[in-house]
Structures are given as structure tokens and as C-alpha cells.
Design a protein around this motif. Sequence first.
Motif, short mmCIF file in Angstrom:
data_model
loop_
_atom_site.label_atom_id
_atom_site.label_comp_id
_atom_site.label_asym_id
_atom_site.label_seq_id
_atom_site.Cartn_x
_atom_site.Cartn_y
_atom_site.Cartn_z
N THR A 51 24.92 -57.68 -15.46
CA THR A 51 26.20 -58.31 -15.12
C THR A 51 27.34 -57.79 -15.99
O THR A 51 28.39 -57.34 -15.49
CB THR A 51 26.10 -59.84 -15.36
N THR A 52 27.14 -57.87 -17.30
CA THR A 52 28.21 -57.54 -18.26
C THR A 52 28.61 -56.07 -18.10
O THR A 52 29.80 -55.73 -18.17
CB THR A 52 27.70 -57.80 -19.70
N SER A 139 14.00 -58.99 -20.37
CA SER A 139 15.35 -59.23 -20.88
C SER A 139 15.65 -60.73 -20.91
O SER A 139 16.24 -61.25 -21.87
CB SER A 139 16.36 -58.49 -20.01
N TYR A 194 20.16 -51.58 -11.24
CA TYR A 194 20.31 -51.25 -12.66
C TYR A 194 19.70 -49.88 -12.95
O TYR A 194 20.28 -49.07 -13.69
CB TYR A 194 19.61 -52.34 -13.48
N ARG A 258 20.69 -55.83 -26.25
CA ARG A 258 19.38 -55.71 -26.88
C ARG A 258 18.89 -54.27 -26.90
O ARG A 258 18.87 -53.61 -27.93
CB ARG A 258 18.40 -56.64 -26.14
N LYS A 259 18.51 -53.71 -25.73
CA LYS A 259 18.00 -52.34 -25.66
C LYS A 259 18.68 -51.53 -24.58
O LYS A 259 18.89 -50.33 -24.73
CB LYS A 259 16.50 -52.35 -25.37
N GLY A 260 18.94 -52.16 -23.45
CA GLY A 260 19.61 -51.49 -22.35
C GLY A 260 18.81 -50.34 -21.77
O GLY A 260 19.36 -49.28 -21.49
P1 A3P Z 1 18.16 -55.75 -22.26
O1 A3P Z 1 17.84 -57.14 -22.70
O2 A3P Z 1 17.00 -55.14 -21.52
O3 A3P Z 1 18.64 -54.86 -23.34
P2 A3P Z 1 23.48 -59.35 -18.27
O4 A3P Z 1 24.78 -58.74 -18.62
O5 A3P Z 1 23.25 -59.53 -16.81
O6 A3P Z 1 23.22 -60.58 -19.08
O7 A3P Z 1 22.34 -58.28 -18.65
C1 A3P Z 1 22.05 -57.97 -19.98
C2 A3P Z 1 21.14 -56.78 -20.00
O8 A3P Z 1 21.91 -55.62 -19.66
C3 A3P Z 1 20.58 -56.52 -21.38
O9 A3P Z 1 19.33 -55.84 -21.17
C4 A3P Z 1 21.65 -55.60 -21.95
O10 A3P Z 1 21.24 -54.86 -23.07
C5 A3P Z 1 21.89 -54.72 -20.74
N1 A3P Z 1 23.17 -53.98 -20.81
C6 A3P Z 1 24.39 -54.45 -21.14
N2 A3P Z 1 25.30 -53.46 -21.13
C7 A3P Z 1 24.64 -52.33 -20.81
C8 A3P Z 1 25.03 -50.96 -20.64
N3 A3P Z 1 26.28 -50.57 -20.84
N4 A3P Z 1 24.09 -50.07 -20.31
C9 A3P Z 1 22.79 -50.45 -20.12
N5 A3P Z 1 22.37 -51.73 -20.24
C10 A3P Z 1 23.28 -52.66 -20.59
#
Ligand code: A3P
Length: 296
Positions: A51-52, A139, A194, A258-260
Motif C-alpha cells: 500500500t505505502t 509481512s 507486488y 521491514r525487508k521489502g
Molecule cells: P515486508 O514486511 O515484507 O518488508 P503496506 O504498505 O501495505 O503496509 O505493506 C508493507 C510491506 O511493503 C512491507 O513488507 C514493506 O517493507 C513493503 N514495502 C514498503 N515500501 C516498499 C518499497 N518501496 N519497495 C518494496 N517493498 C516495500
Amino acid sequence: QKAGKQLCRFPLVTVRGVPLMCHIADNFEHIWAFTPDPSDLLIATYPKAGTTWTQEIVDLLLNNGDAEACMRAPTPVRSPFLEIFSPKPIPSGLDLLKKMTPPRMIKTHLPFQLVPLGFWENKCKTIYVARNAKDNLVSYYHFDRMNQTQPEPGPWDSYIHKFMQGDVGWGSWYDHVKSYWAEREKRNILYLFYEDMKENPRREVERIMRYLGLSLSDEVISQIVELTSFKSMKENPMSNYSCVPKLVFDDSISPFMRKGEVGDWRNHFTPEQSKMFDKDYKEKMKDVDIPFRDLI
Ligand code: A3P
């Protein structure tokens, strides 16, 4: 302090079959009555699907890649969370939306059937992002550990079962991804993955750009890809959720960014857990053919 912390872990209450944080459930009639403007854009996801990341990409696209403009406020202020209701004095998503003039970039985790009808009546553009079930689960598990407003995730092994049963905030992952998939053509929903975004972020940024009816220069697109990399967003105080107090998001347990990565589930599932999950997945997903990747 400890009691206060525990008080914050709100129970889930079911609304039309979907477990939601009790404050959301208590206010659901107000959420359901929300009427967007036709120019508003909806970003819909199951929690932790990206989402973010998508919010940041969209904001930068709408601002022609202007990094400074997109640092005007933290993500949840730039792009309010439609259904969020927390105890006062924290403003609700609806409070924030009331103060903004359209076009607004609105986030929701509601499954399709709980999204206020006005979004479809007004033909609002909608971007849905889906993430493969196992990485999404991992996640969400770490998020539930650090987010002191969600129910305790409990041990990893039992969390897998909770997720499979849809006994987590916003309910069943399986029903969620299917609900938007079924409606994507009729409602002109841009359905993204994703894993595709990780594989080729530029291709997906361009896809979103076209969907929004924009045409930005190659240089600006490159800039947006760079600014929305995991590393950049983790370091950016306006996109890394460091705005949320530690009492709510305890990043000493697990950081929001966290890890992405794709495939981190392999570091969590035992072979037995994976086999059991796959069998159940096959059964639950047998009626659809959504092209998820990196599951096996
Ligand atoms: P992980 O916990 O696997 O690292 P949301 O925004 O829907 O809450 O999702 C959060 C997840 O998206 C987390 O996954 C976060 O690290 C990952 N995320 C956020 N920004 C990202 C980016 N720019 N590229 C890849 N993953 C991203």
C-alpha cells in the motif's frame, strides 16, 4: 505502561462477515455513507501488500516527480486511510478527508463488498495491489507483532492457521484478492502485483502513470523509480511511518519498512508448513486463476 499497551490491542469485531478493528466496526455506518468525489482515487489492498509503496508512487506521479512536494506530510496525511477510526484525539480517516479538497488519494483495506458504493457510482479510479499469500502472511505477522493496536499474533505456527482462516484484521486474504479480481473489468480497476513491481518497478510505474492519464518524461519516471525504491522510502521520514509513536508502532520489535522482498516466506515456513499451506491454498483458490508468483 504495560497495561496501557495492552489496552491498545483492540479486539476484532465482525462486520458483514469481515473481522475489523472494533473502532472501525463501531463506526462502520459512517464509513459506508462516505461519498467520494468522482476525481478521488482509491488505493485498495489487503494489509501489507504494498500500500505505502503504491501511495508514494501515485503521489510522485501526480506531482511530476517533485520529491519536496511529496515530503509535505507523512503518508497517512497525504493519503488518508478511509476506514481508520482510533480513540480520540487521533483523527479518523473521515476527519482528514473532510478537510481536504478533491482530488484525494484514499487508502483502504476493505474488501470490495465493504467499499462505499459511491466509489463505484462515481466511477473513481481504483488501484488494487495484491501480494503472494505467503509473503503477505509473513509481512502481516511481523506487523501484528509491532502494531500495538492489532490483536497479538501469537506464535508463528498458530498465526499461519489464523491467516488461513481469515481470523485477522480485514479478514480472509483469499476472499479479498478474489473480490477485486472479480470486479476489475467492470469497475476499471487497475489490478497490480507486488512481485511485478519488484521485478520491474519502471514498467509498473509507467502502467500506473498511463492508468492515471498522465504522460511524464523518461527522466521524471526514472526519478520516481529511484525515490520509491525500498531503500529511499525506508530513509524518508515522510514515507517510513516513523511519524507513528512507538507506543503504537513499536519498531524495536520489527520496523514498518521491514525487508521489502519477494520470497522471504522461505525463511519462515518449514517444509511441512509450506505443504499444508499449499494444499489449503489450492482448495481455496480453485475457482479463480489469479496469476500469483513465487509461491512454491
Ligand atoms: P515486508 O514486511 O515484507 O518488508 P503496506 O504498505 O501495505 O503496509 O505493506 C508493507 C510491506 O511493503 C512491507 O513488507 C514493506 O517493507 C513493503 N514495502 C514498503 N515500501 C516498499 C518499497 N518501496 N519497495 C518494496 N517493498 C516495500
